[in-house]
Design a protein around this motif. Sequence first.
Motif, PDB file in Angstrom:
ATOM      1  N   GLU A 170       0.840  -1.206   0.000  1.00 40.68           N
ATOM      2  CA  GLU A 170       0.000   0.000   0.000  1.00 40.68           C
ATOM      3  C   GLU A 170       0.874   1.255   0.000  1.00 40.68           C
ATOM      4  N   TYR A 171       1.922   1.250   0.801  1.00 41.18           N
ATOM      5  CA  TYR A 171       2.826   2.392   0.887  1.00 41.18           C
ATOM      6  C   TYR A 171       3.519   2.641  -0.459  1.00 41.18           C
ATOM      7  N   ILE A 172       3.946   1.577  -1.116  1.00 45.90           N
ATOM      8  CA  ILE A 172       4.577   1.698  -2.438  1.00 45.90           C
ATOM      9  C   ILE A 172       3.591   2.299  -3.433  1.00 45.90           C
ATOM     10  N   GLN A 173       2.339   1.870  -3.382  1.00 46.66           N
ATOM     11  CA  GLN A 173       1.327   2.397  -4.300  1.00 46.66           C
ATOM     12  C   GLN A 173       1.036   3.865  -4.020  1.00 46.66           C
ATOM     13  N   VAL A 174       0.978   4.257  -2.760  1.00 48.17           N
ATOM     14  CA  VAL A 174       0.718   5.652  -2.400  1.00 48.17           C
ATOM     15  C   VAL A 174       1.828   6.558  -2.933  1.00 48.17           C
ATOM     16  N   LEU A 175       3.059   6.052  -2.921  1.00 44.34           N
ATOM     17  CA  LEU A 175       4.196   6.837  -3.413  1.00 44.34           C
ATOM     18  C   LEU A 175       4.296   6.830  -4.938  1.00 44.34           C
ATOM     19  N   HIS A 176       3.465   6.025  -5.601  1.00 48.41           N
ATOM     20  CA  HIS A 176       3.454   5.903  -7.061  1.00 48.41           C
ATOM     21  C   HIS A 176       4.821   5.492  -7.611  1.00 48.41           C
ATOM     22  N   LEU A 177       5.466   4.581  -6.910  1.00 49.82           N
ATOM     23  CA  LEU A 177       6.759   4.075  -7.353  1.00 49.82           C
ATOM     24  C   LEU A 177       6.536   3.040  -8.454  1.00 49.82           C
ATOM     25  N   GLN A 178       7.193   3.234  -9.581  1.00 49.02           N
ATOM     26  CA  GLN A 178       7.000   2.362 -10.735  1.00 49.02           C
ATOM     27  C   GLN A 178       8.061   1.277 -10.861  1.00 49.02           C
ATOM     28  N   CYS A 179       9.012   1.245  -9.941  1.00 51.34           N
ATOM     29  CA  CYS A 179      10.135   0.310 -10.066  1.00 51.34           C
ATOM     30  C   CYS A 179       9.887  -1.033  -9.373  1.00 51.34           C
ATOM     31  N   PHE A 180       8.679  -1.278  -8.897  1.00 51.12           N
ATOM     32  CA  PHE A 180       8.355  -2.530  -8.230  1.00 51.12           C
ATOM     33  C   PHE A 180       7.434  -3.379  -9.099  1.00 51.12           C
ATOM     34  N   ILE A 181       7.562  -4.678  -8.965  1.00 54.25           N
ATOM     35  CA  ILE A 181       6.742  -5.610  -9.746  1.00 54.25           C
ATOM     36  C   ILE A 181       5.332  -5.651  -9.176  1.00 54.25           C
ATOM     37  N   GLU A 182       4.375  -5.687 -10.067  1.00 57.64           N
ATOM     38  CA  GLU A 182       2.957  -5.738  -9.681  1.00 57.64           C
ATOM     39  C   GLU A 182       2.641  -7.061  -8.986  1.00 57.64           C
ATOM     40  N   ILE A 183       1.796  -6.989  -7.974  1.00 59.66           N
ATOM     41  CA  ILE A 183       1.267  -8.188  -7.320  1.00 59.66           C
ATOM     42  C   ILE A 183      -0.201  -8.296  -7.725  1.00 59.66           C
ATOM     43  N   TYR A 184      -0.595  -9.484  -8.182  1.00 59.42           N
ATOM     44  CA  TYR A 184      -1.970  -9.672  -8.646  1.00 59.42           C
ATOM     45  C   TYR A 184      -2.944  -9.734  -7.470  1.00 59.42           C
ATOM     46  N   LEU A 185      -4.091  -9.141  -7.665  1.00 58.97           N
ATOM     47  CA  LEU A 185      -5.154  -9.197  -6.670  1.00 58.97           C
ATOM     48  C   LEU A 185      -5.953 -10.476  -6.852  1.00 58.97           C
ATOM     49  N   ASN A 186      -6.403 -11.056  -5.745  1.00 53.93           N
ATOM     50  CA  ASN A 186      -7.263 -12.233  -5.835  1.00 53.93           C
ATOM     51  C   ASN A 186      -8.724 -11.796  -6.005  1.00 53.93           C
ATOM     52  N   LYS A 187      -9.642 -12.730  -5.967  1.00 52.53           N
ATOM     53  CA  LYS A 187     -11.056 -12.425  -6.199  1.00 52.53           C
ATOM     54  C   LYS A 187     -11.645 -11.483  -5.154  1.00 52.53           C
ATOM     55  N   ASN A 188     -10.994 -11.365  -4.001  1.00 52.24           N
ATOM     56  CA  ASN A 188     -11.444 -10.468  -2.937  1.00 52.24           C
ATOM     57  C   ASN A 188     -10.745  -9.109  -2.990  1.00 52.24           C
ATOM     58  N   ASN A 189     -10.037  -8.853  -4.096  1.00 56.48           N
ATOM     59  CA  ASN A 189      -9.249  -7.625  -4.266  1.00 56.48           C
ATOM     60  C   ASN A 189      -8.193  -7.458  -3.185  1.00 56.48           C
ATOM     61  N   GLU A 190      -7.601  -8.564  -2.777  1.00 55.33           N
ATOM     62  CA  GLU A 190      -6.527  -8.569  -1.792  1.00 55.33           C
ATOM     63  C   GLU A 190      -5.259  -9.099  -2.443  1.00 55.33           C
ATOM     64  N   ILE A 191      -4.088  -8.657  -1.948  1.00 53.03           N
ATOM     65  CA  ILE A 191      -2.850  -9.144  -2.546  1.00 53.03           C
ATOM     66  C   ILE A 191      -2.371 -10.457  -1.929  1.00 53.03           C
ATOM     67  N   VAL A 192      -2.839 -10.785  -0.740  1.00 55.73           N
ATOM     68  CA  VAL A 192      -2.454 -12.061  -0.126  1.00 55.73           C
ATOM     69  C   VAL A 192      -3.661 -12.981  -0.034  1.00 55.73           C
ATOM     70  N   THR A 193      -3.381 -14.261  -0.189  1.00 50.40           N
ATOM     71  CA  THR A 193      -4.425 -15.282  -0.174  1.00 50.40           C
ATOM     72  C   THR A 193      -4.107 -16.288   0.923  1.00 50.40           C
ATOM     73  N   PRO A 194      -5.078 -16.610   1.775  1.00 45.78           N
ATOM     74  CA  PRO A 194      -4.813 -17.589   2.832  1.00 45.78           C
ATOM     75  C   PRO A 194      -4.623 -18.990   2.247  1.00 45.78           C
ATOM     76  N   TYR A 195      -3.661 -19.706   2.817  1.00 46.61           N
ATOM     77  CA  TYR A 195      -3.419 -21.100   2.403  1.00 46.61           C
ATOM     78  C   TYR A 195      -2.898 -21.868   3.617  1.00 46.61           C
ATOM     79  N   HIS A 196      -3.689 -22.778   4.109  1.00 42.24           N
ATOM     80  CA  HIS A 196      -3.404 -23.512   5.347  1.00 42.24           C
ATOM     81  C   HIS A 196      -3.104 -22.507   6.455  1.00 42.24           C
ATOM     82  N   GLU A 197      -1.957 -22.579   7.083  1.00 38.76           N
ATOM     83  CA  GLU A 197      -1.639 -21.646   8.169  1.00 38.76           C
ATOM     84  C   GLU A 197      -0.778 -20.483   7.686  1.00 38.76           C
ATOM     85  N   HIS A 198      -0.645 -20.330   6.364  1.00 42.93           N
ATOM     86  CA  HIS A 198       0.207 -19.302   5.780  1.00 42.93           C
ATOM     87  C   HIS A 198      -0.601 -18.473   4.792  1.00 42.93           C
TER      88      HIS A 198
END
Length: 87
Positions: free
Chosen positions: A48-76
Amino acid sequence: MKDTISQYYGFNVIGLIKISSKVYKMKTEDKTYVLKVIQTKNIEKIYEYIQVLHLQCFIEIYLNKNNEIVTPYHEHYFYIMPYIDNS
């Protein structure tokens, strides 16, 4: 893991190649991605901080169906980003 990826991202995963204990190269019918397993959701605040700063030098992370960047999987969690071939 393939079922979770399909459910949350709609990707038809053909194969997962383990690169390290927490990183997988993920192949679908038309693209290659990197899947990273993480312990906590701390990356959300950093991303979120990287996006607020509009930094273009970072690789995009895909959003899941809930519009979140992280997806729960077992205990991780995991996130998915494009694979960049450096060879």
